[in-house]
Motif scaffolding. Sequence first.
Motif, short mmCIF file in Angstrom:
data_model
loop_
_atom_site.label_atom_id
_atom_site.label_comp_id
_atom_site.label_asym_id
_atom_site.label_seq_id
_atom_site.Cartn_x
_atom_site.Cartn_y
_atom_site.Cartn_z
N GLY A 1 6.59 87.67 33.01
CA GLY A 1 6.02 88.81 32.31
C GLY A 1 4.59 88.64 31.82
O GLY A 1 3.98 89.63 31.40
N ASP A 2 4.05 87.40 31.87
CA ASP A 2 2.67 87.21 31.41
C ASP A 2 2.08 85.98 32.12
O ASP A 2 1.47 85.12 31.51
CB ASP A 2 2.66 87.00 29.89
CG ASP A 2 1.29 87.25 29.27
OD1 ASP A 2 0.48 88.00 29.85
OD2 ASP A 2 1.03 86.69 28.18
N LEU A 3 2.27 85.97 33.45
CA LEU A 3 2.01 84.75 34.22
C LEU A 3 0.54 84.66 34.68
O LEU A 3 0.24 84.57 35.86
CB LEU A 3 2.97 84.69 35.41
CG LEU A 3 3.16 83.36 36.13
CD1 LEU A 3 3.41 82.21 35.18
CD2 LEU A 3 4.29 83.47 37.14
N HIS A 4 -0.35 84.70 33.70
CA HIS A 4 -1.77 84.54 34.00
C HIS A 4 -2.13 83.04 34.01
O HIS A 4 -1.28 82.19 33.71
CB HIS A 4 -2.62 85.34 33.02
CG HIS A 4 -2.31 85.07 31.58
ND1 HIS A 4 -2.73 83.93 30.96
CD2 HIS A 4 -1.60 85.77 30.65
CE1 HIS A 4 -2.33 83.94 29.70
NE2 HIS A 4 -1.62 85.05 29.49
N THR A 5 -3.39 82.74 34.28
CA THR A 5 -3.76 81.32 34.40
C THR A 5 -3.86 80.62 33.03
O THR A 5 -4.07 79.41 32.98
CB THR A 5 -5.08 81.16 35.18
OG1 THR A 5 -6.02 82.13 34.68
CG2 THR A 5 -4.88 81.39 36.66
N ILE B 1 4.20 77.85 31.22
CA ILE B 1 4.52 77.96 29.78
C ILE B 1 4.50 79.43 29.35
O ILE B 1 4.15 80.32 30.13
CB ILE B 1 3.51 77.14 28.92
CG1 ILE B 1 2.07 77.66 29.12
CG2 ILE B 1 3.59 75.65 29.28
CD1 ILE B 1 1.08 77.13 28.10
N ASP B 2 4.90 79.66 28.11
CA ASP B 2 4.73 80.95 27.40
C ASP B 2 5.49 82.14 28.00
O ASP B 2 4.91 83.23 28.15
CB ASP B 2 3.24 81.32 27.37
CG ASP B 2 2.50 80.63 26.25
OD1 ASP B 2 3.13 79.85 25.53
OD2 ASP B 2 1.30 80.89 26.10
N PRO B 3 6.81 81.99 28.26
CA PRO B 3 7.53 83.12 28.87
C PRO B 3 8.09 84.15 27.88
O PRO B 3 9.13 84.75 28.14
CB PRO B 3 8.66 82.41 29.63
CG PRO B 3 8.93 81.20 28.81
CD PRO B 3 7.64 80.77 28.18
N GLU B 4 7.40 84.40 26.78
CA GLU B 4 7.99 85.30 25.77
C GLU B 4 8.03 86.77 26.20
O GLU B 4 8.74 87.58 25.61
CB GLU B 4 7.23 85.17 24.44
CG GLU B 4 5.82 85.70 24.49
CD GLU B 4 4.90 85.01 23.50
OE1 GLU B 4 5.23 84.99 22.32
OE2 GLU B 4 3.84 84.52 23.92
N PHE B 5 7.25 87.12 27.25
CA PHE B 5 7.26 88.50 27.74
C PHE B 5 8.35 88.72 28.79
O PHE B 5 8.40 89.78 29.42
CB PHE B 5 5.90 88.87 28.35
CG PHE B 5 4.83 89.21 27.33
CD1 PHE B 5 4.44 90.53 27.13
CD2 PHE B 5 4.21 88.23 26.59
CE1 PHE B 5 3.47 90.86 26.20
CE2 PHE B 5 3.23 88.54 25.65
CZ PHE B 5 2.86 89.86 25.46
MG MG Z 1 1.05 84.23 26.46
#
Ligand code: MG
Length: 409
Positions: free
Chosen positions: A230-234, A247-251
């Motif tokens: 959901g927020d798989l940017h660099t 990292i950071d899969p909260e979306f």
């Molecule tokens: Mg994020």
Amino acid sequence: MGKYEALNEKSAVLYVRSRPELQEIFRSGETVLAREIGDGNINMIYEVYSQAEPERSLLIKQALPTIRLTGWPLTLDRMRIEARYYAVAGQYVPRLLPKIYVYDPDMALIVMENLNRHLIMRKGLIQRRRYPRFAEDMGHFLAQVLYHTSDLHLDGEAKKALVKEFINPELCKITENLVFTEPYIEHENNHWNERITPQVRALRADQALKHQVRALKEDFFSKAQALIHGDLHTGSVMLNESDTRIIDPEFAFFGPAGFDIGAVIGNLLLSYASHEGHTPDVEARQDYQAYLLDMVVDMWENFAWEFANLWAAEADETMPPSYRRAYLRKLLQDTAGFAGAKMMRRIIGLAHVIDLESIEDEEGKARAMSLGLRIGQRLVLERESIADARDLVYIAATSRPLYPFRYMA
Ligand code: MG
Ligand code: SR1
């Protein structure tokens, strides 16, 4: 139920000391320190480390009831979603995720491995670093997670039980607004470099573009194809030459698979555009830009090959090879569309990216932003003509900055 309390640098140390799961990391009696190191848009990140050996460390990621960047209220449930995504994706790609030591729902936090030998990919790309593992690792990650959480692999009941767990309305709403709505209307959250205003006006007047962006938004609302990050940017990739972590899969939620693949590609192409400003030497620029386009093609081809093989091994007679090829072709077209939408929002909406914002030369910055906007617009408009990954990168390779404007009012 324990009580929620926002940590600070002092209480972060006390928290770590209180958790039995973490006793092996720090010795009793040694001095342990913490510092807040978050530079993302949303949460607090504490690095907790031994004073004697600072490499011996871990991270606490804690959700506050508000967003760091904007102060908007936001559900603490996002940390449950993040922990659950790590658990589900971890069944397929454990080596590509950070180690999670603790998930504490009461404190809305995760304690995890400190990836201090890794760099945020966005920062490495600004420095024109090369990552020989990335295309293969990211292709593998996407194929494994997207295939195994789709209806192609799961039976209907298991899939729907997972969909229910990943209902994530508040974070989806951020994306609905920031990616698909606000950039195309007058909105107080938008801002852009004033040099490119004529291009932004033309973009807003482009009815065909708005039609396609609305169609992509409809997919984002309604296409529960697979579990997506959901927020798989660099900024959600930490890596070095030999190791890659997501990292950071909260979306995360069940959405269109092309949204994740498109996020990766859109952000690689934002980097491509940024070198218009970062790298004035033509040879060095073209060389690195070609490297980035090859990376996009390699990543897609690795993804598509592995996804197709996973599917071929399980496909029944209702899924002939022609259907499977058509599915992947449509997925690539969705990917291109989402990549384009993700590029445009980072240039004219809320939450810009350092790839472009850190360009020192103002003229170079305007050219890079203009190029990024143009590539994004073309990816959305021309996506249905794309049959393979080379067609997708051809759009980037044949786009030019419109700034300085010679033919626009
Ligand atoms: Mg994020
Ligand atoms: C207000 S949050 C802005 C952005 O940060 C996150 O990384 C998401 O991309 C979101 O859209």
